[in-house]
Motif scaffolding. Structure first.
Motif, short mmCIF file in Angstrom:
data_model
loop_
_atom_site.label_atom_id
_atom_site.label_comp_id
_atom_site.label_asym_id
_atom_site.label_seq_id
_atom_site.Cartn_x
_atom_site.Cartn_y
_atom_site.Cartn_z
N ASP A 15 -2.65 -10.02 4.02
CA ASP A 15 -3.41 -8.83 2.69
C ASP A 15 -2.99 -8.15 1.71
N ALA A 16 -3.04 -8.37 0.59
CA ALA A 16 -2.36 -7.47 -0.83
C ALA A 16 -2.95 -6.20 -0.66
N GLY A 17 -3.92 -5.98 -0.41
CA GLY A 17 -4.19 -4.52 -0.54
C GLY A 17 -5.41 -4.24 -2.03
N THR A 18 -5.81 -4.77 -2.39
CA THR A 18 -6.08 -5.02 -3.46
C THR A 18 -7.92 -4.64 -3.88
N GLU A 19 -8.03 -6.06 -2.63
CA GLU A 19 -10.31 -5.66 -2.57
C GLU A 19 -10.15 -5.39 -1.43
N GLU A 20 -11.98 -4.75 -0.98
CA GLU A 20 -12.04 -4.76 -0.22
C GLU A 20 -12.78 -5.66 0.65
N GLY A 21 -13.17 -5.92 1.56
CA GLY A 21 -14.36 -6.52 2.33
C GLY A 21 -13.82 -8.32 3.22
N ASP A 22 -14.48 -8.96 3.51
CA ASP A 22 -13.71 -9.85 5.10
C ASP A 22 -13.52 -11.22 3.79
N ASP A 23 -14.40 -11.73 3.33
CA ASP A 23 -14.02 -13.04 2.02
C ASP A 23 -12.96 -13.35 1.10
N TYR A 24 -13.16 -14.52 0.37
CA TYR A 24 -12.28 -13.95 -0.60
C TYR A 24 -13.33 -15.13 -2.03
N SER A 25 -14.14 -13.81 -1.69
CA SER A 25 -15.22 -14.23 -3.35
C SER A 25 -14.83 -14.56 -4.41
N GLY A 26 -14.36 -13.57 -5.05
CA GLY A 26 -13.50 -12.57 -5.98
C GLY A 26 -15.40 -11.78 -6.55
N ASP A 27 -15.67 -11.25 -5.39
CA ASP A 27 -16.50 -9.83 -6.33
C ASP A 27 -16.42 -9.18 -5.13
N ASN A 28 -15.35 -8.92 -4.44
CA ASN A 28 -15.17 -8.03 -3.85
C ASN A 28 -14.95 -6.75 -4.85
N SER A 29 -15.37 -5.78 -4.51
CA SER A 29 -15.36 -4.59 -5.14
C SER A 29 -13.19 -4.20 -5.14
N ALA A 30 -12.93 -2.98 -5.70
CA ALA A 30 -11.21 -3.29 -6.22
C ALA A 30 -11.28 -2.03 -5.03
N THR A 31 -9.98 -2.33 -4.17
CA THR A 31 -9.14 -0.91 -3.76
C THR A 31 -9.14 -0.32 -4.53
N ASP A 32 -9.03 1.13 -3.34
CA ASP A 32 -8.82 2.79 -4.60
C ASP A 32 -8.72 3.71 -3.49
N PRO A 33 -7.83 3.94 -3.53
CA PRO A 33 -6.39 3.37 -4.51
C PRO A 33 -6.10 2.10 -3.75
N GLN A 34 -5.38 1.14 -3.98
CA GLN A 34 -3.97 0.00 -3.84
C GLN A 34 -3.45 0.20 -2.49
N GLU A 35 -3.66 -0.12 -1.61
CA GLU A 35 -3.66 -0.42 -0.06
C GLU A 35 -2.03 -0.99 -0.28
N PRO A 36 -0.69 -0.15 0.40
CA PRO A 36 0.35 -1.28 0.55
C PRO A 36 0.15 -2.43 1.28
N VAL A 37 0.75 -3.70 0.59
CA VAL A 37 0.90 -5.40 1.08
C VAL A 37 1.30 -5.30 2.28
#
Length: 337
Positions: A15-37
């Motif tokens: 998990d790159a820790g950059t987006e919320e959600g459980d899918d890979y649509s590219g429309d997920n909101s950004a994780t803020d602050p980013q989490e560790p990989v």
């Protein structure tokens, strides 16, 4: 330290820790602050369970990588085994086939040899699909396909001022020179580099020329790395292209009377019918000037009747073709009348 000859590596999902959600649509909101990989485990994988095994108690790998050291043979210097070649990626134009790679060219094909002419391929001096060989890569203006040619193979350089054309080994061609092409307009050399490429091919045509990647090329090599014959320290006016074409006249005459030489090649891909004469010629040119002069003179005297016969036969065949064409044309006119 020792290199591994081979090793394998399994890669798992992270998990790159950059987006919320459980899918890979590219429309997920950004994780803020980013989490560790983070590498997924059974508790952190998406709710879809896409990375789990059937029993959902283990995360599956996404790939298995195997790295193996492959030792390739050293590239071959064509000059050591004949020197008269184009690379396997070269392009030629064949009647009825269009533009094809030179490794698809066959004996009997009619290949372009000049701006308005085609000629039959009657043999190959070199033909091998495998192995990397050393070439000069010559790039000309207004042509995306550069020519990969052995350094002793001859090309035709045009003197723009006088219009004279001289056959010279490719090693003598320089940036800024003008080369004969498959159009009536010569092209200027933009760049020349040394490269290695797969395959080595050297077709022979009855005219002694062939158009490769749009550039008119000789079928022959210079055995002295110069455009004209040197006898000792004396540079003669005898052009190497003419001499090679002259001394191969017997092979062409044989094909003209219907004798087709069998095509076979040695371990290096060199034609068995050209290998010995090539070696003898190279050895002769290492001798002193007197021996070279005497042998070349006697050889030309011996071959001259055959060469003359070839010219007569070529003219005779051309006349027959013209007469036949005229007969067909006249017959058509007569029938219409």
């Amino acid at each position: 330290q020792t290199w591994y000859s081979e090793f394998s590596m399994t890669t798992y999902p992270y998990d790159a820790g950059t987006e919320e959600g459980d899918d890979y649509s590219g429309d997920n909101s950004a994780t803020d602050p980013q989490e560790p990989v983070m590498r997924f485990d059974v508790n952190t994988v998406p709710n879809t369970g896409v990375f789990l095994n059937d029993s959902e108690d283990n995360v599956l790998p996404v790939a298995m990588w195997t790295c193996t050291i492959v030792e390739e043979p050293d590239p071959i210097d064509i000059g050591d085994i004949g020197g008269l070649c184009f690379s396997g990626s070269s392009l030629v134009e064949v009647k009825g086939k269009g533009i094809i790679s030179i490794d698809q060219l066959n004996v009997g094909d009619e290949v372009r040899v000049g701006p308005d002419s085609f000629d039959h391929v009657f043999g190959f001096g070199h033909k091998t699909h495998s192995g990397k060989f050393s070439y000069l890569e010559i790039k000309i203006t207004e042509n995306s396909n550069s020519l990969k040619i052995s350094k002793s193979h001859m090309l035709f350089v045009v003197d723009i001022g006088s219009g004279e054309i001289h056959a010279v080994p490719a090693s003598d061609v320089k940036v800024g020179d003008w080369l004969s092409t498959d159009s009536t307009i010569p092209a200027q050399v933009e760049d020349i580099i040394s490269v290695f490429d797969e395959g080595a091919y050297a077709p022979f045509t009855k005219s002694g020329t062939i158009v490769v990647n749009g550039i008119v090329s000789s079928n022959y090599v210079s055995l002295q790395d110069t455009g004209t014959l040197k006898v000792g320290s004396v540079k003669t006016s005898l052009n190497m292209h003419f001499l090679a074409h002259f001394f191969t006249s017997p092979f062409r005459v044989l094909t003209m009377i219907g004798v087709q030489m069998s095509e076979s090649y040695n371990a290096n891909g060199v034609s068995t019918w050209i290998d010995l004469p090539h070696k003898l010629a190279k050895d002769l040119l290492t001798q002193n000037g007197i021996i070279i002069g005497v042998v070349v003179s006697l050889g030309m005297i011996a071959i001259l009747p055959i060469y003359a016969a070839e010219l007569v036969m070529s003219l005779y065949l051309s006349q027959i073709i013209l007469m036949f064409a005229a007969f067909v044309l006249l017959s058509g006119v007569y029938k219409r009348s």
